[in-house]
Design a protein around this motif. Structure first.
Motif, PDB file in Angstrom:
ATOM      1  N   ARG A 130       5.455   7.974  11.810  1.00 47.13           N
ATOM      2  CA  ARG A 130       4.450   8.775  12.985  1.00 47.13           C
ATOM      3  C   ARG A 130       4.254  10.150  12.390  1.00 47.13           C
ATOM      4  N   ASN A 131       5.095  10.814  12.289  1.00 44.64           N
ATOM      5  CA  ASN A 131       4.808  12.270  11.806  1.00 44.64           C
ATOM      6  C   ASN A 131       3.915  12.495  10.559  1.00 44.64           C
ATOM      7  N   LYS A 132       4.049  11.699   9.581  1.00 43.09           N
ATOM      8  CA  LYS A 132       2.944  11.858   8.305  1.00 43.09           C
ATOM      9  C   LYS A 132       1.717  11.381   9.043  1.00 43.09           C
ATOM     10  N   LEU A 133       1.729  10.225   9.640  1.00 38.16           N
ATOM     11  CA  LEU A 133       0.297   9.765  10.162  1.00 38.16           C
ATOM     12  C   LEU A 133      -0.401  11.014  10.900  1.00 38.16           C
ATOM     13  N   LYS A 134       0.237  11.584  11.828  1.00 32.67           N
ATOM     14  CA  LYS A 134      -0.354  12.559  12.658  1.00 32.67           C
ATOM     15  C   LYS A 134      -0.584  13.737  11.792  1.00 32.67           C
ATOM     16  N   GLU A 135       0.035  14.023  10.890  1.00 35.70           N
ATOM     17  CA  GLU A 135      -0.175  15.336   9.648  1.00 35.70           C
ATOM     18  C   GLU A 135      -1.499  14.991   9.102  1.00 35.70           C
ATOM     19  N   TYR A 136      -1.417  13.764   8.296  1.00 35.65           N
ATOM     20  CA  TYR A 136      -2.593  13.484   7.702  1.00 35.65           C
ATOM     21  C   TYR A 136      -3.818  13.395   8.426  1.00 35.65           C
ATOM     22  N   TYR A 137      -3.702  12.979   9.549  1.00 27.59           N
ATOM     23  CA  TYR A 137      -4.814  12.975  10.440  1.00 27.59           C
ATOM     24  C   TYR A 137      -5.463  14.443  10.656  1.00 27.59           C
ATOM     25  N   ARG A 138      -4.140  15.167  11.165  1.00 25.75           N
ATOM     26  CA  ARG A 138      -4.780  16.647  11.401  1.00 25.75           C
ATOM     27  C   ARG A 138      -5.362  17.490  10.329  1.00 25.75           C
ATOM     28  N   ILE A 139      -5.076  17.123   9.118  1.00 25.19           N
ATOM     29  CA  ILE A 139      -5.542  18.101   7.937  1.00 25.19           C
ATOM     30  C   ILE A 139      -6.912  17.491   7.553  1.00 25.19           C
ATOM     31  N   GLY A 140      -7.272  16.461   7.910  1.00 20.36           N
ATOM     32  CA  GLY A 140      -8.802  16.011   7.596  1.00 20.36           C
ATOM     33  C   GLY A 140      -8.405  15.002   6.411  1.00 20.36           C
ATOM     34  N   VAL A 141      -7.587  14.371   6.191  1.00 20.28           N
ATOM     35  CA  VAL A 141      -7.460  13.224   5.295  1.00 20.28           C
ATOM     36  C   VAL A 141      -8.604  12.329   5.579  1.00 20.28           C
ATOM     37  N   LYS A 142      -9.132  11.509   4.696  1.00 24.03           N
ATOM     38  CA  LYS A 142     -10.286  10.584   5.306  1.00 24.03           C
ATOM     39  C   LYS A 142      -9.612   9.139   5.276  1.00 24.03           C
ATOM     40  N   GLU A 143      -8.654   8.835   4.469  1.00 21.50           N
ATOM     41  CA  GLU A 143      -8.251   7.389   4.495  1.00 21.50           C
ATOM     42  C   GLU A 143      -6.834   7.357   4.245  1.00 21.50           C
ATOM     43  N   TYR A 144      -5.971   6.608   4.808  1.00 19.69           N
ATOM     44  CA  TYR A 144      -4.344   6.633   4.389  1.00 19.69           C
ATOM     45  C   TYR A 144      -3.938   5.280   4.205  1.00 19.69           C
ATOM     46  N   TRP A 145      -3.387   5.181   3.113  1.00 19.22           N
ATOM     47  CA  TRP A 145      -2.832   3.940   2.756  1.00 19.22           C
ATOM     48  C   TRP A 145      -1.219   4.169   2.771  1.00 19.22           C
ATOM     49  N   GLN A 146      -0.573   3.080   3.991  1.00 24.05           N
ATOM     50  CA  GLN A 146       0.803   3.036   4.003  1.00 24.05           C
ATOM     51  C   GLN A 146       1.195   1.660   3.316  1.00 24.05           C
ATOM     52  N   ILE A 147       2.205   1.672   2.206  1.00 19.84           N
ATOM     53  CA  ILE A 147       2.698   0.632   1.717  1.00 19.84           C
ATOM     54  C   ILE A 147       4.348   0.441   1.758  1.00 19.84           C
ATOM     55  N   ASP A 148       4.691  -0.786   2.128  1.00 20.94           N
ATOM     56  CA  ASP A 148       6.174  -0.847   2.370  1.00 20.94           C
ATOM     57  C   ASP A 148       6.581  -1.919   1.310  1.00 20.94           C
ATOM     58  N   TYR A 149       7.350  -1.599   0.331  1.00 20.97           N
ATOM     59  CA  TYR A 149       8.054  -2.441  -0.758  1.00 20.97           C
ATOM     60  C   TYR A 149       9.121  -3.459  -0.081  1.00 20.97           C
ATOM     61  N   GLY A 150       9.647  -2.945   1.044  1.00 19.54           N
ATOM     62  CA  GLY A 150      10.780  -3.893   1.391  1.00 19.54           C
ATOM     63  C   GLY A 150      10.472  -5.147   1.939  1.00 19.54           C
ATOM     64  N   GLU A 151       9.344  -5.058   2.883  1.00 23.96           N
ATOM     65  CA  GLU A 151       8.875  -6.106   3.499  1.00 23.96           C
ATOM     66  C   GLU A 151       8.433  -7.207   2.758  1.00 23.96           C
ATOM     67  N   PRO A 152       7.530  -7.114   1.701  1.00 20.89           N
ATOM     68  CA  PRO A 152       6.383  -6.007   1.539  1.00 20.89           C
ATOM     69  C   PRO A 152       5.192  -6.237   2.592  1.00 20.89           C
ATOM     70  N   GLY A 153       4.490  -5.192   2.374  1.00 20.57           N
ATOM     71  CA  GLY A 153       3.365  -5.192   3.027  1.00 20.57           C
ATOM     72  C   GLY A 153       2.360  -3.730   3.338  1.00 20.57           C
ATOM     73  N   PHE A 154       1.366  -3.891   3.649  1.00 21.59           N
ATOM     74  CA  PHE A 154       0.527  -2.569   3.856  1.00 21.59           C
ATOM     75  C   PHE A 154      -0.472  -2.521   4.930  1.00 21.59           C
ATOM     76  N   THR A 155      -0.714  -1.250   5.200  1.00 17.60           N
ATOM     77  CA  THR A 155      -1.885  -0.860   5.960  1.00 17.60           C
ATOM     78  C   THR A 155      -2.747  -0.115   5.659  1.00 17.60           C
ATOM     79  N   ILE A 156      -4.144   0.146   5.717  1.00 22.36           N
ATOM     80  CA  ILE A 156      -4.896   0.937   5.351  1.00 22.36           C
ATOM     81  C   ILE A 156      -5.535   1.541   6.565  1.00 22.36           C
TER      82      ILE A 156
END
Length: 204
Positions: A130-156
């Motif tokens: 949650r913290n990183k998502l909010k921070e990247y949104y606040r600073i103006g990042v245009k696209e955010y990839w979250q990748i989980d190698y334990g599950e595995p899976g991803f969200t863009i």
């Protein structure tokens, strides 16, 4: 995952943090003025990061944007400036990022990268997500990839229109990861299963 901080030095400025981190072993982030040592990346983590970086750099060939790994990104609440550098600050170090203008790189930090990739391990917490998502949104990042190698899976996710918009996800890496902000940019991580099928990270 952040390890326990071995020092108790509050109120680091960016300048002080950069001097401190250069003299230490390992990787560090700066959270609201406090330096935090980051856990070493696993083999799975490093493999995914390198695959993404290679695909990004191939796509960027002949373009003005740059794809790089593990650079500090300014996430301070105040806009970046000479004055801000001398006050309590925050920087994150995403696994892979893309930025498109040399003006975005100042004093060893990247300002508002266009795309950020974070690779999560089973030890990361929901609070970190949650913290990183909010921070990247606040600073103006245009696209955010979250990748989980334990599950595995991803969200863009897209932040490009002033809100948070879901683009795609996958329960595994058989589906290519594809950018909307950079049309035609795709990453195939399906070889992950060949490389790591015999590890505990993937349950067959």
């Amino acid at each position: 995952m952040a390890l326990p901080n071995p020092v108790s030095i509050p109120e680091f400025s960016l300048e002080e943090f950069q001097a401190f981190a250069a003299a230490q072993d390992g990787f560090w982030e700066l959270h609201e003025g406090v330096p935090v040592r980051m856990e070493s990346a696993s083999e799975e983590h490093q493999w995914i990061s390198l695959e993404i970086a290679v695909a990004f750099r191939a796509y960027m060939k002949g373009r003005k944007c740059r794809a790089l790994q593990e650079l500090d990104v300014w996430t301070g609440r105040m806009p970046f400036s000479e004055a801000a550098r001398k006050r309590k600050a925050s920087v994150r170090r995403p696994d892979v990022l893309i930025y498109c203008d040399q003006e975005q790189r100042q004093h060893g930090v990247i300002l508002s990268p266009q795309l950020v990739v974070e690779i999560w391990s089973p030890t990361n917490t929901n609070k970190e997500f949650r913290n990183k998502l909010k921070e990247y949104y606040r600073i103006g990042v245009k696209e955010y990839w979250q990748i989980d190698y334990g599950e595995p899976g991803f969200t863009i996710l897209s932040f490009a229109d002033g809100g948070i918009r879901f683009l795609s996800d996958g329960d595994d890496f058989h589906k290519p990861l594809e950018s909307e902000y950079f049309p035609g940019l795709k990453v195939d991580l399906s070889e992950y299963y060949i490389r790591f099928a015999d590890t505990a990270a993937i349950e067959q």
